[in-house]
Structure formats: C-alpha cells, structure tokens
Design a protein around this motif. Structure first.
Motif, PDB file in Angstrom:
ATOM      1  N   TYR A  77      42.262  32.440  43.465  1.00 43.64           N
ATOM      2  CA  TYR A  77      41.916  32.323  42.045  1.00 43.64           C
ATOM      3  C   TYR A  77      42.528  33.425  41.188  1.00 43.64           C
ATOM      4  O   TYR A  77      42.543  33.320  39.960  1.00 43.64           O
ATOM      5  N   LYS A  78      43.065  34.454  41.833  1.00 46.36           N
ATOM      6  CA  LYS A  78      43.698  35.518  41.050  1.00 46.36           C
ATOM      7  C   LYS A  78      45.055  35.093  40.498  1.00 46.36           C
ATOM      8  O   LYS A  78      45.512  35.633  39.486  1.00 46.36           O
ATOM      9  N   VAL A  79      45.687  34.141  41.162  1.00 39.95           N
ATOM     10  CA  VAL A  79      47.028  33.722  40.723  1.00 39.95           C
ATOM     11  C   VAL A  79      47.125  32.213  40.506  1.00 39.95           C
ATOM     12  O   VAL A  79      48.157  31.727  40.024  1.00 39.95           O
ATOM     13  N   GLU A  80      46.069  31.447  40.848  1.00 41.33           N
ATOM     14  CA  GLU A  80      46.121  30.001  40.703  1.00 41.33           C
ATOM     15  C   GLU A  80      44.958  29.511  39.852  1.00 41.33           C
ATOM     16  O   GLU A  80      43.886  30.120  39.831  1.00 41.33           O
ATOM     17  N   ASP A  81      45.178  28.417  39.161  1.00 36.06           N
ATOM     18  CA  ASP A  81      44.154  27.798  38.335  1.00 36.06           C
ATOM     19  C   ASP A  81      43.308  26.871  39.215  1.00 36.06           C
ATOM     20  O   ASP A  81      43.832  25.927  39.825  1.00 36.06           O
ATOM     21  N   ILE A  82      42.022  27.138  39.300  1.00 37.97           N
ATOM     22  CA  ILE A  82      41.154  26.378  40.205  1.00 37.97           C
ATOM     23  C   ILE A  82      41.158  24.893  39.861  1.00 37.97           C
ATOM     24  O   ILE A  82      41.336  24.033  40.738  1.00 37.97           O
ATOM     25  N   ARG A  83      40.960  24.591  38.602  1.00 35.74           N
ATOM     26  CA  ARG A  83      40.875  23.179  38.205  1.00 35.74           C
ATOM     27  C   ARG A  83      42.155  22.424  38.555  1.00 35.74           C
ATOM     28  O   ARG A  83      42.099  21.340  39.160  1.00 35.74           O
ATOM     29  N   GLU A  84      43.295  22.990  38.203  1.00 38.37           N
ATOM     30  CA  GLU A  84      44.558  22.301  38.434  1.00 38.37           C
ATOM     31  C   GLU A  84      44.850  22.157  39.929  1.00 38.37           C
ATOM     32  O   GLU A  84      45.340  21.114  40.380  1.00 38.37           O
ATOM     33  N   ARG A  85      44.550  23.194  40.709  1.00 36.85           N
ATOM     34  CA  ARG A  85      44.834  23.144  42.142  1.00 36.85           C
ATOM     35  C   ARG A  85      43.928  22.133  42.854  1.00 36.85           C
ATOM     36  O   ARG A  85      44.374  21.403  43.744  1.00 36.85           O
ATOM     37  N   VAL A  86      42.651  22.081  42.481  1.00 39.88           N
ATOM     38  CA  VAL A  86      41.765  21.101  43.106  1.00 39.88           C
ATOM     39  C   VAL A  86      42.230  19.689  42.794  1.00 39.88           C
ATOM     40  O   VAL A  86      42.277  18.817  43.676  1.00 39.88           O
ATOM     41  N   LYS A  87      42.590  19.458  41.556  1.00 41.28           N
ATOM     42  CA  LYS A  87      43.088  18.131  41.177  1.00 41.28           C
ATOM     43  C   LYS A  87      44.347  17.773  41.963  1.00 41.28           C
ATOM     44  O   LYS A  87      44.506  16.637  42.442  1.00 41.28           O
ATOM     45  N   ALA A  88      45.258  18.750  42.110  1.00 45.78           N
ATOM     46  CA  ALA A  88      46.496  18.480  42.840  1.00 45.78           C
ATOM     47  C   ALA A  88      46.224  18.208  44.317  1.00 45.78           C
ATOM     48  O   ALA A  88      46.826  17.317  44.924  1.00 45.78           O
ATOM     49  N   LEU A  89      45.307  18.974  44.916  1.00 50.31           N
ATOM     50  CA  LEU A  89      45.013  18.824  46.341  1.00 50.31           C
ATOM     51  C   LEU A  89      44.278  17.528  46.654  1.00 50.31           C
ATOM     52  O   LEU A  89      44.305  17.062  47.802  1.00 50.31           O
TER      53      LEU A  89
END
Length: 328
Positions: free
Chosen positions: A195-207
């Motif tokens: 979460y320090k370098v990635e956006d949680i919302r966007e990464r969960v959606k992508a995964l």
C-alpha cells in the motif's frame, strides 16, 4: 513477585517494574506459571485508561499468556475442564499476564497445540481467535471466495492470511513495504499489495478482473477501509476488527445499499463472557488446523519483561511483524 505495574492509567510510558503479591487461584480459576506473554495494542489502551476493561490500579497489564498449570482452584474439575497440574497451556485474562505468575478462569485456559513453543503459544489466543471468529462466525467465508486482508504482516492480519487459506479462500494481502509483503507471502497470501506504492482499490480490481473482494478483514480502518469499500464484489462482507490507522471511518450507507454490502463489527473479547462455548470450539478447530501444519505463528520479538518499553514502541510504531512476546 517482580511484575510490570500500572499505578495510574496515564499511558504505557508510565508503567514500571515492581513487586506485586503473588496471586492465588480462587474458585473456578487456574494458577499459571507464566513462560511468555503476548503484547497487544489493547495493552497500550488499558495503560492509558482507554480500553473497555478498566482495572482498579495498581494492576498488572497483559491480556494473554502461555505457561504451565501450577494450581487448580476450587471447583476446577480435571476431567470436565481437561486441565492438570504441570500441563502446558495458553490463556486469556482480563489483565495480569506481564508477571511470573497469573490466574485465569478455567474457561479461558486452553491446551497448547502440539508443535508450538511458549512464545508462539503466548501470542496465539487473541490473534488466531479473532481471525477465526471474524472469518467463520461473522463473514461466513466460503471456499473459492476472495478474501482481502489488511495489515497482513501484523499480529492479527497474518493469522487471517493463514486461516483464510486453510478455509480455501484466495487471499489478497496488503502490507507496507517489501519486507512485510514478503512475510505475508511466506504465510500463504496468493497476491500482495504494497500500500505504500500501490493503490489498493485499483490493484484489487485488477487482480479480480473488476469483480472485487468477497470478504474484507480490516484491523486498520480509516482510508484503508474507504479504499476497500470501493473494491468489493456484490454481496460482500467487510469485517471491522480495529482502527490501527488511528482514524475511525464514517461509512457511506448509499454504497452499502447499492452493492448489498454487509459491514460487520467484531470484538472477540466479548465472546469470553457472552459465548464461551464458541471459544472452546474454535480453539479445538484451530488446534486441528495447526497440527495439519497450516498455522505457523510468527513472533518477531521475544523480549525480557524489563524491555517492555521497547516492545510497546515496536508495536505502536508498527515496526513488528506477527507478535511481540515478553518473558518474565
């Protein structure tokens, strides 16, 4: 006995080592020789007078421990309660764990699962008990669902990763920094979000190919909760465990309505009084999972009782992973 003492609940900084009377096992209680005691965020709250339980000072803090049964109080039946002098046990207490000897209600004392040492067992009851209850009783996590775990390298988060995998879920873990992400991965997380370098919302959606998580386990709160609320699937369940971020989020009801989302609060400690039978059953289930090799308690700091200040600073500064344990 030499114990950690709170004279007045004005903060952990004002705790001190000193002499306290050796407790005695009253009716329905067990006297335990403490080998190790787990540290929890709640200990700092109790030392500051901000916890639900407010003992009369002076008192000894500490909510969980592991050790050896030294004495059984009146009414404790070895056959019914399954406890015996000399037995290795772990226990949850209202306070008193940061000492060489402590008492616990017999209903709050559990055998240590085979393969766990005292430091591992000292940090087992609250963290694993919390995650089991949150995921099984509250979230009703099912095999094949996607579980999003926040604070996944911390005391409770890491246990949620392991239990989620044992229950057959796909686990997405969030943690801060490469080292903490590596620990979450080593304990079974399928996907990691820094979460320090990635956006949680966007990464969960992508995964999840845009679908979102079915269950969210959140001991962090604040902005982290708000991000995950916008990254959940239809009919998702979000379990509120705590507010390590220091901010209590306000929940927008319109999002809950549109997505049929359940927000579930979970305070494990209340089950000790309201449903002790559930706790006993959960520890039997956890012991079976542990003996299958699916639970590997992680202790990052084992400190002598005199280093309590260092322990609190590591815990509150979020510099620890898994559990911090004090040994008397």
């Amino acid at each position: 006995m030499q114990a950690l003492i709170c004279d007045q609940p004005t903060g952990y900084e004002n705790l001190r080592l000193g002499d306290m009377p050796v407790p005695e096992a009253g009716p329905g209680e067990v006297l335990i020789e403490v080998k190790a005691a787990g540290m929890n965020f709640a200990d700092s709250l109790m030392a500051a007078g901000k916890y639900q339980v407010k003992p009369e000072p002076p008192f000894v803090p500490g909510l969980e421990l592991a050790g050896v049964v030294a004495r059984l109080g009146a009414g404790v039946n070895t056959g019914v309660d399954g406890l015996a002098i000399g037995q290795r046990v772990m226990a949850v207490v209202d306070h008193g764990a940061f000492a060489p000897v402590a008492t616990a209600r017999s209903a709050d004392v559990f055998p240590i699962p085979d393969g766990l040492d005292f430091p591992q067992a000292a940090g087992f009851p609250i963290a694993y008990g919390t995650s089991y209850g949150a995921l099984v009783w509250k979230a009703r996590l099912r095999p094949g669902e996607t579980l999003l775990v926040h604070g996944a390298a911390g005391g409770v988060g890491l246990t949620a990763v392991e239990i989620g995998k044992a229950l057959g879920a796909r686990v997405i873990a969030t943690a801060g920094g490469a080292d903490k992400c590596a620990i979450a991965a080593a304990h079974g997380a399928d996907d990691i979000i820094d979460y320090k370098v990635e956006d949680i919302r966007e990464r969960v959606k992508a995964l999840t190919a845009g679908r979102g998580a079915d269950v969210v386990y959140d001991p962090v709160g604040g902005d982290t909760f708000e991000a995950s609320l916008r990254a959940v699937a239809w009919n998702a369940r979000l379990v509120v465990i705590g507010f390590a971020a220091g901010k209590v989020q306000q929940i927008p009801a319109n999002i809950l309505l549109v997505k049929n989302v359940d927000i579930l609060g979970f305070y494990w400690g209340s089950y000790r009084r309201e449903a002790p039978g559930l706790l006993a059953d959960s520890f039997l289930a956890l012991a079976r999972i542990a003996q299958n090799g699916q639970l590997r308690p992680h202790v990052s700091h084992i400190l002598p009782l005199g280093a309590w200040r260092e322990g609190f600073e590591a815990l509150l500064g979020r510099r620890s992973t898994g559990k911090i344990v004090l040994t008397p």
